[in-house]
Scaffold this active site. Structure first.
Site, short mmCIF file in Angstrom:
data_model
loop_
_atom_site.label_atom_id
_atom_site.label_comp_id
_atom_site.label_asym_id
_atom_site.label_seq_id
_atom_site.Cartn_x
_atom_site.Cartn_y
_atom_site.Cartn_z
N GLU A 230 0.89 -1.17 0.00
CA GLU A 230 0.00 0.00 0.00
C GLU A 230 0.92 1.21 0.00
O GLU A 230 1.48 1.56 1.03
CB GLU A 230 -0.85 0.04 1.28
N CYS A 264 -2.22 8.79 2.65
CA CYS A 264 -2.03 8.33 1.27
C CYS A 264 -3.26 8.64 0.44
O CYS A 264 -3.15 8.89 -0.75
CB CYS A 264 -1.70 6.85 1.25
P1 NDP Z 1 8.86 5.38 4.39
O1 NDP Z 1 8.05 4.81 3.32
O2 NDP Z 1 10.33 5.45 4.21
O3 NDP Z 1 8.56 4.56 5.74
C1 NDP Z 1 7.51 3.63 5.90
C2 NDP Z 1 8.00 2.37 6.60
O4 NDP Z 1 8.91 1.67 5.75
C3 NDP Z 1 8.80 2.65 7.88
O5 NDP Z 1 8.57 1.63 8.80
C4 NDP Z 1 10.23 2.63 7.39
O6 NDP Z 1 11.13 2.40 8.43
C5 NDP Z 1 10.16 1.49 6.40
N1 NDP Z 1 11.19 1.51 5.36
C6 NDP Z 1 11.62 2.54 4.61
N2 NDP Z 1 12.54 2.15 3.71
C7 NDP Z 1 12.72 0.82 3.88
C8 NDP Z 1 13.55 -0.16 3.27
N3 NDP Z 1 14.38 0.15 2.28
N4 NDP Z 1 13.49 -1.43 3.72
C9 NDP Z 1 12.65 -1.75 4.71
N5 NDP Z 1 11.83 -0.87 5.34
C10 NDP Z 1 11.86 0.40 4.93
O7 NDP Z 1 8.29 6.80 4.74
P2 NDP Z 1 8.99 8.12 5.34
O8 NDP Z 1 8.69 8.18 6.78
O9 NDP Z 1 10.43 8.25 4.97
O10 NDP Z 1 8.15 9.23 4.56
C11 NDP Z 1 8.60 9.71 3.32
C12 NDP Z 1 7.44 9.92 2.38
O11 NDP Z 1 6.80 8.68 2.14
C13 NDP Z 1 6.32 10.81 2.87
O12 NDP Z 1 6.61 12.15 2.74
C14 NDP Z 1 5.18 10.34 2.02
O13 NDP Z 1 5.24 10.95 0.75
C15 NDP Z 1 5.44 8.87 1.88
N6 NDP Z 1 4.64 8.09 2.84
C16 NDP Z 1 3.45 7.64 2.41
C17 NDP Z 1 2.63 6.94 3.27
C18 NDP Z 1 1.32 6.49 2.80
O14 NDP Z 1 0.50 6.08 3.61
N7 NDP Z 1 1.08 6.55 1.52
C19 NDP Z 1 3.00 6.68 4.67
C20 NDP Z 1 4.30 7.20 5.02
C21 NDP Z 1 5.07 7.87 4.12
P3 NDP Z 1 11.95 3.62 9.14
O15 NDP Z 1 10.94 4.51 9.76
O16 NDP Z 1 12.80 2.92 10.14
O17 NDP Z 1 12.72 4.29 8.05
#
Ligand code: NDP
Length: 457
Positions: A230, A264
């Protein structure tokens, strides 16, 4: 190595506490214990699974205040929204407590066998990688169907919400689920690969950004494990010339400001037919301006700070870059004084193709208006995106709206004259770079099961 997870209150910038991360030994032990718990849990009758799920719902309701405060502290969610989130989690728990058995009942099929049918058997331990924006809801909408289906789970939550992650683990234990059936892994995103590779991890679900989804899906693909993703969205809201503009503008502002703009499925691009552009712009600005921005602990607050300072700075960069590329600023656009990660409700118009507000996900209270000539151009622009999560269309002609929603818009969830939202009874998920697979409803509970053919000759 043990990472540490500091909790920074985004409303003030102050560090509140620090959690100790887990070592690889502790992580593997949690996975093995979850697997042991699964071996017994898979044989527990649905009625007994459901009793625990209903208890989890009760605890969520009783503790809604406590959890709302925790969310406010860790990621800045306004307290009223946090309470509503805990209630919605209770709803999804009750929904699957009631329907899981029916959704997973064996389906007889007439063949040349004496008896043949399809059974839905659990897979084992599922890894969930979750984001901070709805720190309870994102987890429960995965956990309720997954545990009801007889699986176990380990959660790698976002690094900025460790308290929420541990509170969820504790809640499920206190609701009576077996001690190790649902475990939180306090690890960073750079420690996830070996978890995906672990032979006892049977599948992976991720909610988050498209880059995170891409990385996790690539890793899971290399070890042939199923994923549900998602990911981000840039939901288009199409405003046609025959729309009720007052109603459309109110709904658009409300959707853009869901969770202080960090959803999202928040409305992100407003594609407005030129004939109604002027009144729509005025009304949208009015509604965005009227939203009460403030301390998330204050009951009156509608828009809090963003969840982290780096996310706020990135959003501001996207706004400035869009202005440089030719967008016009109608409201907001300036970082306020003070130490919190606040960003004001902002409205951009004449947003051109090629600018961040047109092409990228804007994860904060920034509305991007894109004027178009007519319906045909509106549909083209709505679909001119790598994303495909939600979409909405506004028109007084219901048949026209339904046709556009059903046949034209490339998105997983298309709404007419209303804002996109999730509901346990309806499937939720995207197409294109918004991901694949579905959560919620009967479709969600069938993602992490072995759809097994049983043939008795
Ligand atoms: P991320 O997508 O990076 O984080 C979401 C989850 O994924 C966190 O638990 C994160 O861990 C984990 N994660 C990130 N990269 C990896 C990887 N390579 N391997 C395994 N796990 C990973 O979101 P951010 O917090 O960096 O937000 C950045 C942007 O992402 C936002 O500005 C927004 O645009 C988008 N976003 C969208 C969401 C949605 O619901 N559509 C939700 C959140 C973000 P950790 O926190 O330890 O990095």
């Amino acid at each position: 190595v043990r990472k540490s997870f500091p909790v920074i209150n985004p409303a003030t910038g102050a560090q509140l506490r620090v959690y100790e991360g887990m070592t690889w030994e502790e992580v593997t032990q949690a996975i093995e214990q979850a697997h042991e718990a699964f071996l017994a849990w898979r044989r527990v009758p649905f009625a007994e699974r459901a009793a625990r799920m209903r208890r989890a719902a009760e605890l969520l309701r009783e503790r809604a205040d406590r959890y709302a405060r925790l969310m406010a502290e860790e990621m800045g969610k306004p307290i009223r929204d946090g309470r509503a989130e805990a209630q919605k989690c209770a709803w999804v728990c009750e929904y699957y407590a009631e329907h899981a058995e029916r959704f997973l009942a064996p389906e007889p099929v007439e063949t040349d066998a004496r008896k043949s049918y399809v059974a839905f058997e659990p897979l084992g331990v599922i890894l969930a990688i979750m984001p901070w924006n709805f720190p309870f809801w994102q987890v429960f909408r995965f956990a309720a169907p997954t545990l009801m289906a007889g699986n176990a789970a380990v959660l790698k939550h976002a690094s900025n919400v460790p308290g929420c992650a541990l509170a969820i683990e504790e809640l499920l234990r206190e609701a009576g689920f077996p001690e190790h059936l649902f475990r939180t892994l306090l690890i960073g995103s750079d420690q996830v690969d070996p978890v995906i590779e672990h032979p006892l991890i049977r599948a992976v679900t991720l909610t988050g950004s498209t880059p995170a989804g891409r990385a996790v899906a690539a890793k899971a693909g290399s070890v042939l494990k199923k994923t549900v993703l998602e990911l981000g969205g840039s939901d288009p809201y199409v405003i046609l010339e025959d729309a009720d503009i007052e109603q459309a503008a109110a709904i658009c502002a409300k959707s853009r400001l869901i969770n202080s703009g960090q959803s999202c499925i928040a409305a992100k691009r407003f594609i407005v037919v030129e004939a109604v552009r002027e009144p729509f712009e005025q009304l949208l600005v009015q509604h965005m301006q009227a939203a009460r921005v403030g301390d998330p602990m204050d009951e009156a607050t509608e828009v809090g700070p963003l969840a982290r300072h780096d996310l706020r700075d990135e959003l501001h960069r996207q706004v400035q870059e869009s202005l440089r590329k030719g967008a016009r600023l109608l409201l907001g656009g300036e970082i306020p004084e003070g130490s919190g990660a606040y960003y004001p409700p902002t409205v951009l118009t004449d947003v051109p193709k090629g600018s961040p507000a047109y092409e990228e996900e804007l994860f904060g209270p920034v509305a991007a208006i894109i004027p178009v000539r007519d319906e045909a151009e509106a549909i083209r622009v709505a679909n001119d995106t790598v994303f495909g999560l939600g979409a909405a269309v506004f028109t007084r002609d219901e048949a026209r709206g339904e046709r556009i929603a059903r046949e034209e818009l490339e998105a997983g969830c298309c709404f007419v004259n209303d804002f996109v939202r999730s509901d346990p009874r309806l499937p939720f998920g995207g197409v294109k770079e918004s991901g694949y697979g579905r959560e919620l409803s009967i479709f969600g509970i069938r993602e992490f099961v072995n759809i097994k053919t049983v043939f008795i000759g």
